[in-house]
Design an enzyme around this catalytic site. Structure first.
Site, mmCIF file in Angstrom:
data_model
loop_
_atom_site.group_PDB
_atom_site.id
_atom_site.type_symbol
_atom_site.label_atom_id
_atom_site.label_comp_id
_atom_site.label_asym_id
_atom_site.label_seq_id
_atom_site.Cartn_x
_atom_site.Cartn_y
_atom_site.Cartn_z
ATOM 1 N N GLY A 97 0.869 -1.264 -0.147
ATOM 2 C CA GLY A 97 -0.085 0.006 0.096
ATOM 3 C C GLY A 97 0.920 1.130 -0.231
ATOM 4 O O GLY A 97 1.998 1.117 -0.254
ATOM 5 N N ASP A 141 -8.176 -2.356 1.079
ATOM 6 C CA ASP A 141 -9.048 -1.145 1.351
ATOM 7 C C ASP A 141 -9.553 -0.382 0.285
ATOM 8 O O ASP A 141 -10.589 0.474 0.336
ATOM 9 C CB ASP A 141 -8.120 -0.069 2.239
ATOM 10 C CG ASP A 141 -7.887 -0.603 3.703
ATOM 11 O OD1 ASP A 141 -8.971 -1.434 3.971
ATOM 12 O OD2 ASP A 141 -6.755 -0.234 4.478
ATOM 13 N N ARG A 181 -33.918 -7.593 15.821
ATOM 14 C CA ARG A 181 -32.894 -6.735 16.436
ATOM 15 C C ARG A 181 -32.290 -5.783 15.594
ATOM 16 O O ARG A 181 -32.542 -6.118 14.427
ATOM 17 C CB ARG A 181 -31.761 -7.959 16.780
ATOM 18 C CG ARG A 181 -31.923 -8.723 17.981
ATOM 19 C CD ARG A 181 -30.956 -9.794 18.260
ATOM 20 N NE ARG A 181 -31.260 -10.428 19.361
ATOM 21 C CZ ARG A 181 -30.768 -11.547 19.685
ATOM 22 N NH1 ARG A 181 -30.144 -12.387 18.693
ATOM 23 N NH2 ARG A 181 -30.922 -12.317 20.833
HETATM 24 P P1 ATP Z 1 -1.701 -1.231 4.125
HETATM 25 O O1 ATP Z 1 -2.436 -0.341 3.099
HETATM 26 O O2 ATP Z 1 -2.207 -2.677 4.116
HETATM 27 O O3 ATP Z 1 -1.305 -0.547 5.424
HETATM 28 P P2 ATP Z 1 1.331 -0.132 3.624
HETATM 29 O O4 ATP Z 1 2.132 -0.314 2.612
HETATM 30 O O5 ATP Z 1 0.485 1.401 3.508
HETATM 31 O O6 ATP Z 1 -0.231 -1.227 3.467
HETATM 32 P P3 ATP Z 1 2.669 0.349 5.974
HETATM 33 O O7 ATP Z 1 2.548 -0.360 7.347
HETATM 34 O O8 ATP Z 1 1.926 1.669 6.012
HETATM 35 O O9 ATP Z 1 1.572 -0.539 4.842
HETATM 36 O O10 ATP Z 1 4.078 0.497 5.290
HETATM 37 C C1 ATP Z 1 4.740 -0.911 5.196
HETATM 38 C C2 ATP Z 1 6.052 -0.524 5.200
HETATM 39 O O11 ATP Z 1 6.820 0.441 4.331
HETATM 40 C C3 ATP Z 1 6.555 -0.188 6.786
HETATM 41 O O12 ATP Z 1 6.496 -1.025 7.563
HETATM 42 C C4 ATP Z 1 7.924 0.548 6.393
HETATM 43 O O13 ATP Z 1 8.851 -0.630 6.392
HETATM 44 C C5 ATP Z 1 7.941 1.101 5.042
HETATM 45 N N1 ATP Z 1 7.612 2.653 5.015
HETATM 46 C C6 ATP Z 1 6.378 3.202 5.453
HETATM 47 N N2 ATP Z 1 6.501 4.546 5.446
HETATM 48 C C7 ATP Z 1 7.593 4.687 5.149
HETATM 49 C C8 ATP Z 1 8.453 5.848 5.271
HETATM 50 N N3 ATP Z 1 8.060 7.068 5.104
HETATM 51 N N4 ATP Z 1 10.011 5.705 4.686
HETATM 52 C C9 ATP Z 1 10.534 4.441 4.532
HETATM 53 N N5 ATP Z 1 9.506 3.538 4.766
HETATM 54 C C10 ATP Z 1 8.478 3.430 4.856
#
Ligand code: ATP
Length: 323
Positions: free
Chosen positions: A102, A128, A163
Site C-alpha cells: 500500500g 482497502d 434486532r
Molecule cells: P496497508 O495499506 O495494508 O497498511 P502499507 O504498505 O500502507 O499497506 P505500511 O505499514 O504503512 O503498510 O507500510 C509498510 C512498510 O513500508 C513499513 O513497515 C515501512 O517499512 C515502509 N514505510 C512506510 N512508510 C515509510 C517511510 N516514510 N519511509 C520509509 N519506509 C516506509
C-alpha cells in the site's frame, strides 16, 4: 535488466500470491532471473533473498495470504536501514524491484529509489481500495465478498429476533469496503469516515423505522467512522433507545483471508505482468493500476498524495433502497 526481485509488504491481501505468480512467470518468460524477498523490507535488510523459478509459484494462485510473508519494518524508515537493504540488493545484483503493498510501501520504495537509483514498480496490494491510480486494489473484491457472506448470515438472525445489528467492517480511513457491503447486504444505514455521522439522525431513522413496524435493522459501520466503531455507536444508540435490542458484530480479520475471487485473481495477474513489463520498459517510481479495464501507471507521488473519492451516488442508493 537481468535480475528482478518481488516482495509483499504492509497488510496482506487475498490475491497477493496470484500477483507474485504473475511476476515470476512473466520474468521467466522474458528470460529474467527472479528473486523473492521474505517479510517485506525486513527481508531486504536482512538478506532474506532467494531465487524463484516457475515451479516455485505452482499451486498458489488460489491461496490467500502471501507465500513471501509480509511485515511492518520501522528500520526501513531510517537511512541506516535503507543502506543495509541496498547492500543486500547489490550483493544479489538485483536491478529492478516489484513492491506489492500500500501507500506506506510505496513511500519507502520512492525514497529508496531516490537514494540508490534502483527502479521500482508498485502493485496495489491492500483490501482497502483507497489507492489513487486504480479502480480496484488486490484483495478488495475478496474482502467485500467475505464481509457480505457474514452480513447475509447476520440478516437471518436479525430478522428472527427483531434486532438491530451494528456490523463493523474494515476501513480505518475509507468506506470502500463498507459501501458495497451496505448496498449488497441490503443494509438500512451505512457509516463511513468520508461523511459526518449525525447520531440524532441515526436515532430518528431507527425510531421512524420502528413506527413503520420495521422489525430488524442492519447498519454497516466502517471501523474509522467519526462517531467511533460499531461498539461505540451501538452504546450511544442503546443509551437513547434502551428498548432496542442492539447487537454488535465486528467482522475483523476474516476479511483479510480466504481464497481470492475470480476478479481478484484476474486483476492480480494483470498487474503482476504489467509490473514486470513496466520495469523492462524503463519505468520506475510508479504504481501499476487498472482503470476502465486498461493498464495504467501512476507516479508514486500521485498515489501517495491524491485521494480517490467514494461515489456519492452510492450513499443515495443506500438511503433510497432501505425505505
Ligand atoms: P496497508 O495499506 O495494508 O497498511 P502499507 O504498505 O500502507 O499497506 P505500511 O505499514 O504503512 O503498510 O507500510 C509498510 C512498510 O513500508 C513499513 O513497515 C515501512 O517499512 C515502509 N514505510 C512506510 N512508510 C515509510 C517511510 N516514510 N519511509 C520509509 N519506509 C516506509
Amino acid at each position: 535488466m537481468k535480475k528482478i526481485a518481488v516482495f509483499t509488504s504492509g497488510g496482506d491481501a487475498p490475491g497477493m500470491n496470484a500477483c507474485i505468480r504473475a511476476v515470476v512467470r512473466t520474468a521467466v518468460y522474458h528470460k529474467l532471473e527472479v528473486y523473492g524477498i521474505g517479510r517485506g523490507y525486513n527481508g531486504m535488510i536482512q538478506g532474506e533473498i532467494f531465487r524463484l523459478f516457475s515451479h516455485s509459484v505452482s499451486n498458489i494462485i488460489q491461496k490467500g495470504g502471501t507465500i513471501l510473508k509480509s511485515a511492518r519494518c520501522p528500520e526501513f524508515q531510517t537511512p541506516e536501514g535503507r543502506k543495509r537493504a541496498y547492500d543486500q540488493i547489490s550483493k544479489f545484483g538485483i536491478d529492478g524491484i516489484v513492491a506489492i503493498g500500500g501507500n506506506g510501501t510505496f513511500t519507502g520504495a520512492q525514497i529508496f529509489h531516490e537514494e540508490y537509483g534502483i527502479p521500482v514498480i508498485g502493485a496495489p496490494g491492500t483490501i482497502d481500495n483507497d489507492l489513487y491510480g486504480t479502480d480496484y486494489t488486490i484483495g478488495y473484491d475478496t474482502a467485500v465478498n467475505t464481509a457480505l457472506d457474514a452480513i447475509d448470515k447476520i440478516r437471518d438472525t436479525a430478522d428472527s429476533h427483531e434486532r438491530v445489528f451494528f456490523v463493523e467492517v474494515m476501513g480505518r480511513d475509507s468506506g470502500y469496503i463498507a459501501m458495497p457491503c451496505a448496498i449488497g447486504g441490503g443494509a438500512e444505514m451505512v457509516m463511513i469516515p468520508e461523511t459526518i455521522t449525525s447520531m440524532p439522525e441515526v436515532i430518528e431513522t431507527l425510531q421512524q423505522g420502528w413506527r413503520r413496524s420495521k422489525t430488524s435493522f442492519i447498519i454497516i459501520v466502517a471501523e474509522g467512522d467519526d462517531e467511533g466503531g460499531a461498539t461505540e455507536i451501538a452504546a450511544k444508540v442503546k443509551q437513547a433507545l434502551p428498548q432496542m435490542d442492539a447487537k454488535v458484530t465486528i467482522i475483523g480479520h476474516v476479511q483479510r483471508g480466504g481464497s481470492p475471487t475470480a476478479a481478484d485473481r484476474l486483476l492480480s495477474s494483470q498487474m503482476g505482468m504489467a509490473a514486470v513489463e513496466g520495469l523492462m520498459a524503463g519505468r520506475t517510481n510508479e504504481m501499476v493500476g487498472v482503470i476502465n479495464g486498461e493498464i495504467v501507471y501512476t507516479p508514486f507521488h500521485d498515489t501517495i498524495t491524491k485521494k480517490k473519492p467514494i461515489s456519492e451516488s452510492f450513499l443515495k442508493l443506500v438511503q433510497i433502497l432501505s425505505n
